[in-house]
Scaffold this active site. Structure first.
Site, PDB file in Angstrom:
ATOM      1  N   ASP A 178       0.973  -1.123  -0.076  1.00 19.11           N
ATOM      2  CA  ASP A 178      -0.321  -0.305   0.194  1.00 19.11           C
ATOM      3  C   ASP A 178       1.101   1.378  -0.117  1.00 19.11           C
ATOM      4  O   ASP A 178       1.989   1.448   0.881  1.00 19.11           O
ATOM      5  CB  ASP A 178      -0.752   0.203   1.359  1.00 19.11           C
ATOM      6  CG  ASP A 178      -1.760   0.924   1.340  1.00 19.11           C
ATOM      7  OD1 ASP A 178      -1.786   2.548   0.261  1.00 19.11           O
ATOM      8  OD2 ASP A 178      -3.011   1.135   1.748  1.00 19.11           O
ATOM      9  N   ASN A 182       2.847   2.984 -10.852  1.00 19.28           N
ATOM     10  CA  ASN A 182       1.785   3.180 -11.530  1.00 19.28           C
ATOM     11  C   ASN A 182       0.199   3.526 -11.089  1.00 19.28           C
ATOM     12  O   ASN A 182      -0.119   3.449 -11.109  1.00 19.28           O
ATOM     13  CB  ASN A 182       1.508   1.350 -12.284  1.00 19.28           C
ATOM     14  CG  ASN A 182       0.200   1.380 -12.369  1.00 19.28           C
ATOM     15  OD1 ASN A 182      -0.149   2.339 -13.802  1.00 19.28           O
ATOM     16  ND2 ASN A 182      -0.535   0.427 -12.637  1.00 19.28           N
ATOM     17  N   TYR A 242      -6.723  15.995  -8.937  1.00 17.79           N
ATOM     18  CA  TYR A 242      -5.624  15.247  -9.532  1.00 17.79           C
ATOM     19  C   TYR A 242      -4.809  15.735 -10.289  1.00 17.79           C
ATOM     20  O   TYR A 242      -3.655  15.133 -10.447  1.00 17.79           O
ATOM     21  CB  TYR A 242      -6.708  14.901 -10.129  1.00 17.79           C
ATOM     22  CG  TYR A 242      -6.826  13.799 -11.466  1.00 17.79           C
ATOM     23  CD1 TYR A 242      -5.996  12.168 -10.233  1.00 17.79           C
ATOM     24  CD2 TYR A 242      -5.871  13.042 -12.820  1.00 17.79           C
ATOM     25  CE1 TYR A 242      -5.581  11.127 -11.519  1.00 17.79           C
ATOM     26  CE2 TYR A 242      -5.459  12.413 -13.054  1.00 17.79           C
ATOM     27  CZ  TYR A 242      -5.015  10.873 -12.426  1.00 17.79           C
ATOM     28  OH  TYR A 242      -4.493  10.445 -13.367  1.00 17.79           O
ATOM     29  N   LYS A 280      -0.296  15.497  -9.936  1.00 17.80           N
ATOM     30  CA  LYS A 280       0.240  14.682 -10.823  1.00 17.80           C
ATOM     31  C   LYS A 280       1.316  15.251 -11.872  1.00 17.80           C
ATOM     32  O   LYS A 280       2.682  15.020 -12.134  1.00 17.80           O
ATOM     33  CB  LYS A 280      -0.638  14.142 -12.639  1.00 17.80           C
ATOM     34  CG  LYS A 280      -1.627  12.573 -12.086  1.00 17.80           C
ATOM     35  CD  LYS A 280      -1.018  11.574 -11.981  1.00 17.80           C
ATOM     36  CE  LYS A 280      -1.313  10.568 -11.506  1.00 17.80           C
ATOM     37  NZ  LYS A 280      -0.665   9.204 -11.652  1.00 17.80           N
ATOM     38  N   THR A 307     -10.209   2.551 -18.125  1.00 13.83           N
ATOM     39  CA  THR A 307     -10.294   1.488 -17.193  1.00 13.83           C
ATOM     40  C   THR A 307     -10.948   2.509 -16.432  1.00 13.83           C
ATOM     41  O   THR A 307     -12.010   3.174 -16.741  1.00 13.83           O
ATOM     42  CB  THR A 307      -8.482   2.082 -16.418  1.00 13.83           C
ATOM     43  OG1 THR A 307      -8.467   3.404 -16.417  1.00 13.83           O
ATOM     44  CG2 THR A 307      -7.200   1.478 -17.413  1.00 13.83           C
TER      45      THR A 307
END
Length: 232
Positions: free
Chosen positions: A56, A79, A144, A148, A179
């Site tokens: 984790d 990933n 988000y 990133k 996904t």
């Protein structure tokens, strides 16, 4: 880098791009492939080269234990990631903090733990899965994007810091991928196996960056223009 016979570890390996990367690495002849996930039972695989591993990225004890267990890793793929916290101006700030813990501090913790492992193995490679949203201004996705963007900056500095130990550091950018994370969006999406193939191609060629699709390539070019050009 020749993939055949190399050992790899992929975080978030139980689904999506992580699962596609497992298949691509196996197809290219990788040795042991550690399928790291919060619940390793979901990463079980019929190929005996795959070793499910508890990791984790937000729990440092599991990161440390994974680095001790997988001390023969040549290729590390950061990933694992989450999304959906929303706007930094209007959404729940606690969700944004949790997103930053996974998408930024997670890769930092994992690479800190595995950089010495890679050094002992002759350098190897470290891959960070980023996003075209590292650069884009998309209303409703500010949290988000910030995670990133921070991970992109870290990847760049890690590349410089690890160069002397011979580690190839690869940053991967892409737009929307087919996904679970973006299943609710009706937009063009790149297939996860296509991204996995490009990542492993980059490892084999020695590349330091993957721009996997048209959105990522367009936004990278737009960085040289006015800020409004980054709005989507």
């Amino acid at each position: 880098m020749i993939i055949s016979g190399r050992n790899a570890l992929v975080t978030g390996a139980n689904r999506g791009l992580g699962a596609a990367l497992l298949e691509e690495l196996l197809a290219r002849g990788a040795g042991t492939v550690y399928a790291a996930a919060r619940d390793p039972r979901g990463a079980a695989h019929k190929d005996p080269r795959v070793v499910p591993l508890l990791l984790d990225v937000t729990e440092l004890a599991t990161v440390k234990a994974a680095a001790e267990r997988a001390g023969d890793v040549d290729i590390l793929v950061n990933n694992a990631g989450v999304g959906g916290a929303g706007s930094l101006l209007t959404a729940d700030p606690e969700r944004a903090r949790a997103e930053m813990e996974t998408n930024f501090w997670g890769p930092v913790a994992v690479l800190r733990a595995f950089a010495p492992v890679l050094a002992r193995r002759g350098g190897g490679a470290a891959v960070t899965v980023l996003s075209a949203l590292s650069w884009a201004a998309m209303p409703g996705a500010g949290s988000y994007s910030a995670t990133k963007a921070a991970a992109w900056s870290f990847t760049n500095t890690a590349r410089a810091e690890l160069r002397d130990q011979g580690t190839q550091v690869v940053g991967v950018h892409l737009g929307f991928m087919d996904t679970d994370m973006v299943a609710h969006l009706d937009v063009p999406k790149i297939a996860a196996p296509d991204v996995a193939r490009q990542i492993v191609d980059a490892l084999e060629s020695g590349a330091e960056e993957v721009l996997a699709d048209v959105p990522s390539r367009g936004l990278k070019e737009a960085l040289a223009g006015p800020p409004k050009g980054l709005e989507i």
